[in-house]
Scaffold this active site. Structure first.
Site, PDB file in Angstrom:
ATOM      1  N   HIS A 186     -10.817  21.841   0.821  1.00 54.97           N
ATOM      2  CA  HIS A 186     -12.207  21.645   1.217  1.00 54.97           C
ATOM      3  C   HIS A 186     -13.199  22.217   0.209  1.00 54.97           C
ATOM      4  O   HIS A 186     -14.368  21.855   0.230  1.00 54.97           O
ATOM      5  CB  HIS A 186     -12.432  22.263   2.598  1.00 54.97           C
ATOM      6  CG  HIS A 186     -13.707  21.834   3.243  1.00 54.97           C
ATOM      7  ND1 HIS A 186     -14.090  20.507   3.329  1.00 54.97           N
ATOM      8  CD2 HIS A 186     -14.710  22.554   3.818  1.00 54.97           C
ATOM      9  CE1 HIS A 186     -15.267  20.437   3.940  1.00 54.97           C
ATOM     10  NE2 HIS A 186     -15.655  21.660   4.236  1.00 54.97           N
ATOM     11  N   ASP A 224      -7.858  18.092   1.156  1.00 58.27           N
ATOM     12  CA  ASP A 224      -8.838  18.563   2.138  1.00 58.27           C
ATOM     13  C   ASP A 224      -8.391  18.213   3.553  1.00 58.27           C
ATOM     14  O   ASP A 224      -8.247  17.037   3.896  1.00 58.27           O
ATOM     15  CB  ASP A 224     -10.208  17.939   1.839  1.00 58.27           C
ATOM     16  CG  ASP A 224     -11.349  18.601   2.601  1.00 58.27           C
ATOM     17  OD1 ASP A 224     -11.087  19.276   3.611  1.00 58.27           O
ATOM     18  OD2 ASP A 224     -12.507  18.421   2.179  1.00 58.27           O
ATOM     19  N   TYR A 257     -21.156  24.596   7.545  1.00 61.76           N
ATOM     20  CA  TYR A 257     -21.089  24.629   9.004  1.00 61.76           C
ATOM     21  C   TYR A 257     -21.067  26.050   9.552  1.00 61.76           C
ATOM     22  O   TYR A 257     -20.315  26.904   9.090  1.00 61.76           O
ATOM     23  CB  TYR A 257     -19.839  23.890   9.466  1.00 61.76           C
ATOM     24  CG  TYR A 257     -19.779  23.632  10.951  1.00 61.76           C
ATOM     25  CD1 TYR A 257     -20.614  22.695  11.538  1.00 61.76           C
ATOM     26  CD2 TYR A 257     -18.882  24.322  11.749  1.00 61.76           C
ATOM     27  CE1 TYR A 257     -20.556  22.447  12.909  1.00 61.76           C
ATOM     28  CE2 TYR A 257     -18.806  24.082  13.114  1.00 61.76           C
ATOM     29  CZ  TYR A 257     -19.661  23.139  13.684  1.00 61.76           C
ATOM     30  OH  TYR A 257     -19.603  22.905  15.037  1.00 61.76           O
ATOM     31  N   SER A 273     -19.911  20.301   2.369  1.00 59.98           N
ATOM     32  CA  SER A 273     -19.406  20.217   3.731  1.00 59.98           C
ATOM     33  C   SER A 273     -20.527  19.761   4.674  1.00 59.98           C
ATOM     34  O   SER A 273     -21.095  18.701   4.466  1.00 59.98           O
ATOM     35  CB  SER A 273     -18.792  21.555   4.143  1.00 59.98           C
ATOM     36  OG  SER A 273     -18.091  21.430   5.366  1.00 59.98           O
ATOM     37  N   GLN A 274     -20.856  20.545   5.707  1.00 65.06           N
ATOM     38  CA  GLN A 274     -21.982  20.153   6.550  1.00 65.06           C
ATOM     39  C   GLN A 274     -23.234  19.946   5.710  1.00 65.06           C
ATOM     40  O   GLN A 274     -23.996  18.998   5.915  1.00 65.06           O
ATOM     41  CB  GLN A 274     -22.270  21.228   7.604  1.00 65.06           C
ATOM     42  CG  GLN A 274     -23.533  20.945   8.416  1.00 65.06           C
ATOM     43  CD  GLN A 274     -23.902  22.076   9.344  1.00 65.06           C
ATOM     44  OE1 GLN A 274     -23.716  21.975  10.545  1.00 65.06           O
ATOM     45  NE2 GLN A 274     -24.435  23.162   8.785  1.00 65.06           N
TER      46      GLN A 274
END
Length: 323
Positions: free
Chosen positions: A300, A271, A91, A185-186
């Site tokens: 994360h 996370d 992100y 993640s993203q």
């Protein structure tokens, strides 16, 4: 360990998410609209001091015919068409420097790292603008165009991702039958969307994926991108159902239900950005062969390099020439 992360509960958990009735039609129409624009793939060699990897500056046309940038990295000493890995980044980041992200080409793969439009102001720079505006939004990207599925930011991003797979398949030195997608993640959320929209990928690797079980995620975390949506709804109090109607078209669970390539998931049980239950929700919904690794004392970053080690081992056989 968070209250979200009891392992027995995670294995039993199933999301209450419901796929919109016109989900497939919406994405079919979206991708058909993108296909009207020629891919216009352009590769420009980049001079580096690397001895074992060649780097190319990549441009192709994504959503709306908008130019999307990326890096293509390939092993210099190669013979015959290569299996390919398409990677999507985290992100607010971008494609970064030509010398970044050398893992996959070092392992023998053609590696396309796609820029995410409009991002790249954080820890790695980007070069792809997003020429589409939006209405009112909370700082960040999660709420841009969120009042309608047609205008939501990730409609453009997910379409770009599908076009990135098309782009790498159009490269002469790539075997188009041996293409995978990866991301954290993203990037994991984008990779999962690509896996659900491209029917013939060979492998998928997803670290702590964003945009999964979104309604639960927004209500379960106080850190990271989901906070942008809760912040938006804190001031747009009458927009709650409208916003969740939009987000239903971008939830990783729906894409997981349509994905069939072998997939490797990971999550950190501590996370606070992408709650582990949301990764498990996508894992449980995933239609193809799948594995998940839950890292008890990680956040994360999930398993970090150990996740990548697992992916390298798995992709070695998944991306072989054998059917």
């Amino acid at each position: 360990m968070t209250a979200d992360a009891d392992q027995a509960d995670l294995w039993a958990y199933r999301s209450a998410y419901e796929t919109p009735a016109d989900f497939d039609a919406f994405w079919r129409d979206t991708l058909d609209s993108a296909a009207v624009h020629p891919l216009d793939l352009r590769l420009t060699p980049v001079g580096t001091r690397l001895l074992t990897v060649d780097v190319f500056d990549v441009t192709f046309n994504g959503f709306g015919g908008h130019p999307v940038r990326g890096w293509l990295r390939v092993p210099r000493h190669r013979s015959g068409p290569l299996p390919a890995v398409v990677q999507f980044h985290g992100y607010a980041s971008g494609r970064g420097h030509p010398l970044d992200d050398l893992l996959w080409p070092s392992a023998g793969y053609a590696h396309l790292l796609m820029d995410t439009r409009g991002q790249g102001g954080a820890w790695a720079g980007g070069d792809t603008p997003d020429p589409v505006g939006s209405g009112a939004s909370y700082p960040g990207f999660m709420t841009r165009g969120i009042t309608a599925k047609e205008t939501y930011f990730y409609r453009r991003v997910f379409t770009d991702a599908v076009r990135a797979v098309e782009a790498v398949r159009a490269v002469d030195l790539v075997d188009p039958a041996l293409v995978s997608v990866v991301g954290a993640s993203q990037g994991g959320g984008i990779a999962l969307a690509a896996a659900g929209l491209v029917p013939d990928l060979r492998a998928v690797h997803l670290q702590a994926p964003l945009l999964c079980d979104i309604r639960r995620a927004i209500r379960s975390t106080t850190d990271g991108p989901y906070v942008e949506i809760s912040g938006y709804l804190a001031t747009h109090r009458g927009a709650v159902e409208n916003v969740f109607e939009t987000l239903a078209y971008f939830d990783g669970i729906a894409f997981a239900q349509r994905a069939t390539a072998p997939a490797w998931f990971s999550t950190g049980l501590m996370d606070q950005v992408c709650p582990p239950s949301t990764a498990f929700a996508a894992y449980h919904a995933y239609a193809g062969r799948k594995e998940i690794r839950a890292w008890e004392f990680n956040g994360h970053e999930a398993g970090g390099s150990l996740d990548l080690e697992i992916a390298l081992d798995a992709f070695h056989s998944a991306l072989s020439a054998a059917p």
